[in-house]
Motif scaffolding. Structure first.
Motif, short mmCIF file in Angstrom:
data_model
loop_
_atom_site.label_atom_id
_atom_site.label_comp_id
_atom_site.label_asym_id
_atom_site.label_seq_id
_atom_site.Cartn_x
_atom_site.Cartn_y
_atom_site.Cartn_z
N HIS A 129 0.81 -1.22 0.00
CA HIS A 129 0.00 0.00 0.00
C HIS A 129 0.85 1.28 0.00
N SER A 130 2.16 1.12 -0.11
CA SER A 130 3.03 2.30 -0.01
C SER A 130 2.75 3.32 -1.12
N SER A 131 2.33 2.83 -2.28
CA SER A 131 2.04 3.76 -3.38
C SER A 131 0.84 4.65 -3.08
N LEU A 132 0.00 4.22 -2.12
CA LEU A 132 -1.16 5.01 -1.73
C LEU A 132 -0.87 5.92 -0.54
N GLY A 133 0.37 5.85 -0.03
CA GLY A 133 0.78 6.76 1.03
C GLY A 133 0.60 6.22 2.44
N PHE A 134 0.35 4.94 2.58
CA PHE A 134 0.24 4.37 3.92
C PHE A 134 0.79 2.95 3.95
N ASP A 135 0.91 2.39 5.16
CA ASP A 135 1.53 1.09 5.34
C ASP A 135 0.55 -0.06 5.23
N LEU A 136 -0.57 0.06 5.92
CA LEU A 136 -1.52 -1.04 6.03
C LEU A 136 -2.95 -0.54 5.87
N CYS A 137 -3.83 -1.43 5.42
CA CYS A 137 -5.24 -1.11 5.33
C CYS A 137 -5.95 -1.65 6.58
N PRO A 138 -7.21 -1.30 6.81
CA PRO A 138 -7.89 -1.71 8.05
C PRO A 138 -8.76 -2.95 7.89
N THR A 139 -8.57 -3.72 6.81
CA THR A 139 -9.44 -4.86 6.54
C THR A 139 -8.65 -6.17 6.63
N THR A 140 -9.34 -7.28 6.35
CA THR A 140 -8.69 -8.59 6.39
C THR A 140 -7.63 -8.75 5.32
N ASP A 141 -7.58 -7.84 4.36
CA ASP A 141 -6.50 -7.86 3.37
C ASP A 141 -5.16 -7.62 4.05
N CYS A 142 -5.17 -6.90 5.16
CA CYS A 142 -3.98 -6.71 6.00
C CYS A 142 -4.30 -7.28 7.38
N GLN A 143 -4.78 -6.44 8.26
CA GLN A 143 -5.28 -6.84 9.58
C GLN A 143 -6.45 -5.93 9.92
N VAL A 144 -7.47 -6.48 10.57
CA VAL A 144 -8.65 -5.67 10.89
C VAL A 144 -8.29 -4.69 12.00
N TYR A 145 -8.47 -3.41 11.73
CA TYR A 145 -8.10 -2.34 12.67
C TYR A 145 -9.22 -1.33 12.75
N ALA A 146 -9.58 -0.93 13.96
CA ALA A 146 -10.65 0.06 14.13
C ALA A 146 -10.30 1.06 15.22
N GLY A 147 -9.00 1.37 15.37
CA GLY A 147 -8.60 2.37 16.35
C GLY A 147 -8.93 1.94 17.76
N VAL A 148 -9.65 2.80 18.49
CA VAL A 148 -10.08 2.46 19.85
C VAL A 148 -11.59 2.30 19.90
N THR A 149 -12.18 1.93 18.75
CA THR A 149 -13.62 1.71 18.70
C THR A 149 -14.01 0.54 19.59
N LYS A 150 -13.22 -0.51 19.52
CA LYS A 150 -13.44 -1.71 20.33
C LYS A 150 -12.18 -1.96 21.14
N THR A 151 -12.31 -1.97 22.45
CA THR A 151 -11.14 -2.13 23.31
C THR A 151 -11.40 -3.19 24.38
N ALA A 152 -10.35 -3.70 24.96
CA ALA A 152 -10.46 -4.66 26.06
C ALA A 152 -9.16 -4.64 26.85
N LYS A 153 -9.28 -4.70 28.16
CA LYS A 153 -8.08 -4.73 29.00
C LYS A 153 -7.29 -6.01 28.78
N SER A 154 -7.98 -7.10 28.42
CA SER A 154 -7.28 -8.37 28.21
C SER A 154 -6.33 -8.30 27.03
N THR A 155 -6.76 -7.71 25.91
CA THR A 155 -5.88 -7.62 24.75
C THR A 155 -4.82 -6.54 24.95
N ASP A 156 -5.17 -5.43 25.61
CA ASP A 156 -4.15 -4.43 25.94
C ASP A 156 -3.04 -5.05 26.79
#
Length: 473
Positions: free
Chosen positions: A212-239
């Motif tokens: 994704h470097s040609s688009l100006g970023f490292d990773l996307c937020p979907t299963t194509d890379c890793q699912v990422y949603a910031g701090v929308t969903k959090t848990a002390k166990s995973t932290d």
């Protein structure tokens, strides 16, 4: 120990240290990950609404690439970003109302500059009782956009189509905390979560500055890379799992590995070569591993079956490989090459035309929703149909084989009752195990291993044989 042996050992240790330092250069706990959260087809057309409970800091990057902040006279909690006369505008009112109220425009990023937003820091005396350096993700200041919450910096960039691309620039460890709750169950065993944290950290560093470097970023937020949603969903166990493995990564011969993972293996994993082809020896740590502790039969997607009408399968094949087959499907031959995942498949039609698949990912892709993995067996039979047909079926009776005309109507005798039907349909049936490409660590398998008493290091050693866990920072 002889002098020669001692020298050999010291030399080997120095080589190992040098190799590790070579790949560790330039990466630290402060390393930033650039995640493209809205781009291309998901980029904002017109304007983007943003909000922050703590207000915003706003600015652009200076000549050194550092965030140059502009202080706001008052706290703005709800705002809009839009494009006006080639500039990215930050305003307290939407684009339509701002035309009648120029005073609502708070900041303009001119000359193609990126507009950069950061949530204002929480104070020690805030109602949230959370400091700006809070350890728990849920306590971090954030910017809300499209129903999700993102910490640290948001970049707004005008893309070539005149739309607004949004990139979240976030610290490496915080990025991993934003991935884990979306990739695993937060109620899982701590050792399983730690294994996932190390694999995620390794995958992230290995993948940065990649496709994704040609688009100006490292990773996307979907299963194509890793699912990422910031701090929308959090848990002390995973932290806690991220904090408990701070800086740890997986290496092979001194280099970061491709720490790919999947949901359920079905009792055995797939090799990287079998899944994607290429050099058979390129990823020796991504090989076939037996995982008898994985109780995949207990999982909804762990053991599955589907029935596909022959006509439906023909349509699927023609859509995927248009023009390759001209007749009806005559045969489908496949091989697992000694494993359980189908590696090669040859589809032959009645005109003698063929399609040959040579990887398990190609097989899984062809069958699409009917194959949760390529770990399946395939058969062909006839099934009851409500439509009249001229098909015939051969049955075995006490006097030998007999051919029955399906158009006359047939009666199926079961253990419970009898059922009448008027014809037969030509169908394929799949009986499969697992979910995903099957390469690397099984996420559910890691949980079952943890329940059996495996430590996170033992889990990783099982799924990535021959690798070492080292501290990168």
């Amino acid at each position: 120990m002889s002098r020669k042996t001692r020298f050999t050992l010291i030399f080997a240790l120095l080589c190992a240290l040098f190799m590790f330092n070579a790949f560790a250069d330039g990466v630290s706990a402060e390393t930033k990950v650039r995640v493209g959260i809205f781009y291309s087809s998901t980029a904002f057309k017109g304007q983007a609404a943003v909000n922050s409970e703590t207000g915003f800091s706003i600015g652009v990057y200076d000549e050194n690439g550092d965030f140059s902040e502009t202080a706001l006279d008052e706290t703005v909690k709800n705002a809009y970003v839009y494009i006006n006369d080639g500039a990215l505008v930050f305003a307290s009112e939407d684009m339509k109302n701002a035309q009648n109220n120029p005073d609502s425009v708070i900041f303009r990023a001119e000359n193609g500059q990126k507009l950069v937003l950061r949530p204002a820091a929480l104070s020690e005396n805030s109602d949230n009782n959370a400091a700006a350096d809070a350890n728990y993700s849920a306590d971090l200041p954030y910017i809300g956009i499209s129903g999700k919450k993102y910490p640290e910096l948001l970049e707004f960039v005008m893309d070539p189509n005149g739309n607004i691309k949004v990139i979240n620039v976030v610290g490496l460890e915080q990025y991993i905390k934003g991935v884990l709750p979306n990739e695993v169950y937060t109620s899982w065993e701590p050792e399983a979560l730690k294994a996932a944290a190390v694999a995620t950290r390794t995958y992230t560093l290995k993948s940065m500055r990649g496709k994704h470097s040609s688009l100006g970023f490292d990773l996307c937020p979907t299963t194509d890379c890793q699912v990422y949603a910031g701090v929308t969903k959090t848990a002390k166990s995973t932290d806690s799992a991220v904090d408990g493995t701070h800086g740890q990564v997986l290496t092979y011969n001194g280099s970061l590995i491709d720490a790919v993972y999947h949901a359920i293996s079905g009792g055995t994993t797939e090799s990287a070569w079998g899944a994607w082809g290429g050099d058979k020896n390129a990823h020796p740590y991504l090989t076939v591993v037996s995982t008898p502790f994985e109780k995949y039969g207990e999982l909804k997607q762990g053991h599955w079956s589907y029935v596909i009408p022959a006509d439906t399968l023909k349509s699927i094949i023609n859509a995927k490989y248009p023009g390759k087959l001209t007749g009806d499907i005559k045969s489908i031959d496949y091989s697992t090459d000694g494993g359980e995942y189908i590696h090669t498949m040859v589809i032959t039609d009645t005109d003698g035309k063929q399609i040959k698949l040579t990887t398990s990912s190609a097989v899984r892709s062809l069958f699409n929703k009917y194959a949760l993995s390529a770990n399946f067996t395939l058969g062909r039979t006839f099934a009851p149909s409500d439509e009249q047909t001229d098909d015939t079926v051969t049955v075995i009776t006490s006097k030998g084989k007999r051919t029955v005309d399906a158009a006359d109507g047939l009666t199926l005798i079961t253990a419970d009752s009898t059922e009448s039907f008027s014809g037969l349909s030509d169908v394929y049936f799949l009986n499969g195990k697992g979910y995903g490409h099957g390469v690397g660590m099984s996420q559910f398998g890691a949980q079952y291993a943890a329940l059996e008493g495996y430590t996170y290091k033992q889990i990783l050693e099982t799924y990535y044989p021959g690798t070492l866990i080292v501290s990168k920072y």
